[in-house]
Design a protein around this motif. Sequence first.
Motif, mmCIF file in Angstrom:
data_model
loop_
_atom_site.group_PDB
_atom_site.id
_atom_site.type_symbol
_atom_site.label_atom_id
_atom_site.label_comp_id
_atom_site.label_asym_id
_atom_site.label_seq_id
_atom_site.Cartn_x
_atom_site.Cartn_y
_atom_site.Cartn_z
ATOM 1 N N THR A 83 -12.321 -5.041 2.816
ATOM 2 C CA THR A 83 -12.526 -5.485 4.007
ATOM 3 C C THR A 83 -14.015 -5.412 4.295
ATOM 4 O O THR A 83 -14.616 -6.194 5.089
ATOM 5 C CB THR A 83 -11.595 -4.802 5.138
ATOM 6 N N GLU A 89 -8.375 -9.952 13.613
ATOM 7 C CA GLU A 89 -7.626 -8.681 13.374
ATOM 8 C C GLU A 89 -6.093 -8.800 13.456
ATOM 9 O O GLU A 89 -5.614 -8.438 12.642
ATOM 10 C CB GLU A 89 -7.960 -7.458 14.629
ATOM 11 N N LYS A 102 -4.785 -9.815 9.971
ATOM 12 C CA LYS A 102 -5.070 -9.058 8.925
ATOM 13 C C LYS A 102 -3.689 -8.039 9.097
ATOM 14 O O LYS A 102 -3.021 -7.795 9.740
ATOM 15 C CB LYS A 102 -6.071 -8.227 9.044
ATOM 16 N N PRO A 106 -2.622 -4.224 8.616
ATOM 17 C CA PRO A 106 -3.460 -3.128 8.477
ATOM 18 C C PRO A 106 -3.057 -2.176 7.426
ATOM 19 O O PRO A 106 -3.444 -1.192 7.167
ATOM 20 C CB PRO A 106 -2.869 -2.687 9.862
ATOM 21 N N THR A 107 -1.678 -2.425 6.865
ATOM 22 C CA THR A 107 -1.139 -1.443 5.978
ATOM 23 C C THR A 107 -1.377 -2.032 4.431
ATOM 24 O O THR A 107 -1.049 -1.484 3.434
ATOM 25 C CB THR A 107 0.639 -1.412 6.039
ATOM 26 N N SER A 120 -5.708 0.671 10.238
ATOM 27 C CA SER A 120 -5.814 0.574 8.929
ATOM 28 C C SER A 120 -6.465 1.800 7.965
ATOM 29 O O SER A 120 -6.749 2.767 8.724
ATOM 30 C CB SER A 120 -6.943 -0.715 8.644
#
Length: 702
Positions: free
Chosen positions: A196, A302, A305, A307-308, A341
Amino acid sequence: MMWTRTTIALRRIARSQSLNGKRSRMKEQMSAKQHERNEKKKKKLAALANLMELNDRDRLHEAELAKKRDAEDVDVEEQSPAKGDDEDDGFIVVGSKRKSRNRRHNTEQESESQTATGTSDPEEPVTKKGRNHEAGGDSLPQEIGTLSEDQYKQLTAELRRRKRELENVPALRLREMGQRASLETPQEARTPIFLTDIQNLIMCALIGQKSPCRPDRWCSVEKWLSLSHSVVVILEGLSLYHYLSNESQFEATNRIFSTKLEMLLPPQEEGQIIDEIAKIPLTNVQARKLIDEHGSLESAVELNKDPTLFVKTIFPIESNKSEPDDLHEDDKFPRTKLLLSALQMVDEGYPIPMQGELHTRFRDFKFTKKVYAPVTNRSPMFGVDCEMCHTEAGCNELTRISIVDEKYETVYETLVLPNNRITDYLTQYSGITAEIMEQVTKRLKVVQQEVSALLPPDAILVGQSLNSDLNAMKMMHPYVIDTSVCFNTSGTRRRKTKLKDLAKTFLQEIIQENCDGHDSIEDSRATLKLVKKKLANSIEFGDQILTQHKQLQDLANASSGDTISNNLFAHVAKRDKRTAIVTVGELQPRLKEVIEKAGEAAPKDHSSAVCVHEVSTPKEAVRKVNEVALENALTIANLRVPEQDFVLDSAERSVAKLDKTIERLWQSVAHNGLFLVLMGGSTECSKGVAKIAIKRLNGSES
């Protein structure tokens, strides 16, 4: 009397003439000195102009030599016997004979050779060649003449122009987090950056200061707008282990790059790196749809995406395919979008099992489960809050823990006896007193076992600054929602709002009013209520930053009628910036879907947002990158490096070919161009390497 007046008048006249004479002599002296200074200045400028011309000739000569070397390499390839299909690995063969880069070393060897053969007198001094002679230009004049007035003005203007160019040179500097990730940092103290972070760098290289995704946590880039273009080379199958095992043999690569960082990558089964980098909306229409759906551009970026994604690399999470992930009946948007994240967990100080300095800090911590299940939008949430007391160990240790479920019922509550003697009960905050702790015998180890048995494998833990609670529990958990992060009333991410104020503002409840200290059950329920209320509203609810973005967007829409007049995709479109993807073989289906959506909107913009070139070999990919790099703001080359190339027998030869490939791709980068090489990890090692350089006029790194 008359005589006296006449005398005074004559004296005045004489004094005036004397003063005028002095003034004229001073003027003559000043004009002579001024003239002398001007002549010296002109000579200096003439000398500087001569040096500038010599430097320019050197650069042109070096570029011509590089082109000749490339042409010779191509001729050698074409004249060499053709390989079979099973032998063609797609890289240029590097010869065993190399020219020495040390001119002095070559001269000494030639001198020794001549002495040995008797062709030169050892006592006769060797005539040195001038710099300009080696560059193929005329010899340096012995005496530099003066400039005319027109030449002086013209040269001054040229120097000012060059000065402005130098002042607008882009440069990348590592911040503390970037320095921690550097391969120059010892492994035990190193903390990798995330993919990221690289994506944020690429976004800012395209957009500049307007980008909502900035790499400020790990680097700073000066003069964004002066970047000419960006070339990203992805080497799938090449890991940190492969690079470090053969680092000394990457001669050209090490010469090009001084910024080399360890990078954490998503699991191999999640797809290729190019999927994650290029999975960004690239057209105006696509951006408009996202803003209409999610309210603001930041939340749109956001929410697209996972987060995990990197959490799966760090924690022991099963890779089972889950059932269709429908929303929870009480939620209006996915609860998984509120999860921190891995990057946020590192920034917020959460215990996380990463190598290096973090591994050393959390080596005694336990996982809440031995193996975790994939989190879904129906995974249960549990509010957690702990109270701590100060001990003789010089830190705060756990003395009470409370856990409540989504029905706000207490499912776990216990007091804990610290391993070290309590020196301060912190009663005004913890509510713990010496009398309360008199009969307590349960230790932290037992609490860890009970919490592990209680929580399901896909549990989501909710809390206010939950990192403090997990640190007190000495436990690590992959799925967390932090109300101090997803709620914000200050308008600044780093300025956290207290739980008491959040409860009063959004729940209209008064908490933490007990004079005997905090109640951990009350705090656990308050955090769960806040999160459930947010899920019942929108992603912007309770977040002043996202709310301000939405208000500004609505204001821009009302005033201009253009839904995307102030976001990064509009700036990309206005500058007519495009992306080229060069890949060996076919693109992955998920990436094709993103590009197809961009293509649907492209006709309205009269330009193609993404141009894909699918080639059959790495050789063709290198040629295509050299062909299209200057035509696009971003060029991504996706190459696959077979892992069998790095077995002991073939590693040295494979590294030499790969090193030559990187050097040829570097030649496709223009002045002030950003060049990134991402070594994308392998099945055996999920860690990669990010190499970053900005090219200068002479072909060197910034």
